[in-house]
Scaffold this active site. Sequence first.
Site, PDB file in Angstrom:
ATOM      1  N   SER A 110       0.882  -1.250  -0.056  1.00  0.00           N
ATOM      2  CA  SER A 110       0.093   0.037  -0.107  1.00  0.00           C
ATOM      3  C   SER A 110       0.849   1.202  -0.073  1.00  0.00           C
ATOM      4  CB  SER A 110      -0.850  -0.069   1.182  1.00  0.00           C
ATOM      5  OG  SER A 110      -1.849   1.142   1.006  1.00  0.00           O
ATOM      6  N   ASP A 261      -4.021   6.103  -2.856  1.00  0.00           N
ATOM      7  CA  ASP A 261      -2.989   5.458  -2.110  1.00  0.00           C
ATOM      8  C   ASP A 261      -2.225   4.495  -3.179  1.00  0.00           C
ATOM      9  OD1 ASP A 261      -4.685   3.379  -1.973  1.00  0.00           O
ATOM     10  OD2 ASP A 261      -4.393   3.042   0.082  1.00  0.00           O
ATOM     11  N   ASP A 263      -1.961   1.370  -3.491  1.00  0.00           N
ATOM     12  CA  ASP A 263      -2.493   0.093  -4.171  1.00  0.00           C
ATOM     13  C   ASP A 263      -3.940   0.480  -4.810  1.00  0.00           C
ATOM     14  OD1 ASP A 263      -3.301   0.337  -1.400  1.00  0.00           O
ATOM     15  OD2 ASP A 263      -3.774  -1.708  -1.236  1.00  0.00           O
ATOM     16  N   ASP A 265      -6.726   1.452  -3.358  1.00  0.00           N
ATOM     17  CA  ASP A 265      -7.911   0.930  -2.709  1.00  0.00           C
ATOM     18  C   ASP A 265      -8.892   2.061  -1.954  1.00  0.00           C
ATOM     19  OD1 ASP A 265      -6.124   0.715  -0.511  1.00  0.00           O
ATOM     20  OD2 ASP A 265      -7.034  -1.192   0.025  1.00  0.00           O
TER      21      ASP A 265
END
Length: 506
Positions: A110, A261, A263, A265
């Site tokens: 992340s 962010d 990743d 999500d």
Amino acid sequence: MSAERVDLSAFIKAYDVRGVVPDELDAHVTRAIGAAFADVVVIPETPAGSRPTVVIGNDMRPSGPELVAGFADGLTARGVDVVTIGLASTDGLYFASGRLDVPGAMFTASHNPAQYNGIKLCRAGARPVGQDSGLAAVRDLAGDYLGGEVPQVADDERGSVTSRDMLTEYAQFLRSLVDLSGIRPLKVVVDAGNGMGGFTAPAVLGTAAGLPELPLEVVPLYFELDGTFPNHEANPLEPANLVDLQHAVVEHGADIGLAFDGDADRCFVVDEKGDPVSPSAITALVGLREVAREQAAGRTPTVIHNLISSRVVPDLLQAAGATTVRTRVGHSFIKAQMAEHEAVFGGEHSAHYYFRDFFFADTGMLAALHVLAALGSQPHPLSALSDAYQPYVASGEINSRVTSVPEARGRVVEAYVTQQGAGPVEVDELDGLTVSHWDGHPQWWFNLRASNTEPLLRLNVEAADEDIMIKVRDDVLSLVRQGEPAYAQEPDQGSDETSDETGATA
């Protein structure tokens, strides 16, 4: 099997795997984790007559392909087939797990710095795997395998590895849930932070996946995939990482700014003035849209929110006829409540947004589509639209490192609960200590939660006006930090950072 287990608890935590490459995570370690995932989750839950299968995706970090290869080797050694989808956002992997109805593994750290990588695991249908739902068993068995060896199935039973590109299917699916074709033209600045938003935004918001053009002019910011994050950390919860987006929105005269962010999500929103729109306001805005859709279909809507979301969330959603359910901080709790209550939507202060129609999983891109639809279906600027969803004043999350968490917490309990120096209050301990004076005057509440991993107390305060928020904030901080040498000077207010409870799922 060796009698000596390798301890992996330093980087396999409550919600996911997150470690430094290669010191903690390498292909040898991920091979053991893959084999353990097969034995603990995949094989036992595969329907009779079906071939056990796992879908795997990875973000743009350079270590991803090697770690994926090790994990896949562990799975195939145990007789599990693997479908790799290559580069993906975390919600793209959840989509693949839901669409294919097989367990999944997303390789990402992340927003963590470049030297990190990790794994988010899920069951078939994107159902979460956390400490109490299989991850602890995976950790322990992987430790056993590292202490000895991964058992091998016969050669003719070994799993296969195939590849499948699912980006277009992902984009089509999201577009099917929110129709943007009839909105007014909008100029949108998107800051991908060199993360996976630079891969998914062109497909969903643009025409990169071969979908029809939308009435959106997208201004890209840091779309180049680069796991070293050369421009800024891919963590929009930190205000410093929003500065470039804020400037670009004003410079380009844009209607809205979106920040993802690493990743992709989570999605953060800034208005046309460059001012951030709180995740609680987005929860209320999107929640009202989903509530209206449920009611139009003749269903009674339920919406989930965590206990440090703004009071505006239950206020507005209940007034609209929804049932709201308050839960602890952390995605595993939200997802469990989403499924238990068949909730149409859920939101967190950390900008995770969960949708029943997206397999009860979180997706920042779907939340972004809802915000664009709401903005583009009316004539007013986002600042005017969002004002209705931000009537109160919040402190943001403030972290205090203390010598003794129980003693610091005890001082707050003594002042606010035992002596009730602030007058009659409501108190609950669903997650930490929540003290509320919301039904009195002046209106305020605060939540004080201990970190799971560090001697930290996390404070969130909200009030009906800024003066009251500041007073409560400073009063509680003075009690928490009383006698602490680090706070002998003027106390640092900390930063609105992702906590360990949410940071592990970000």
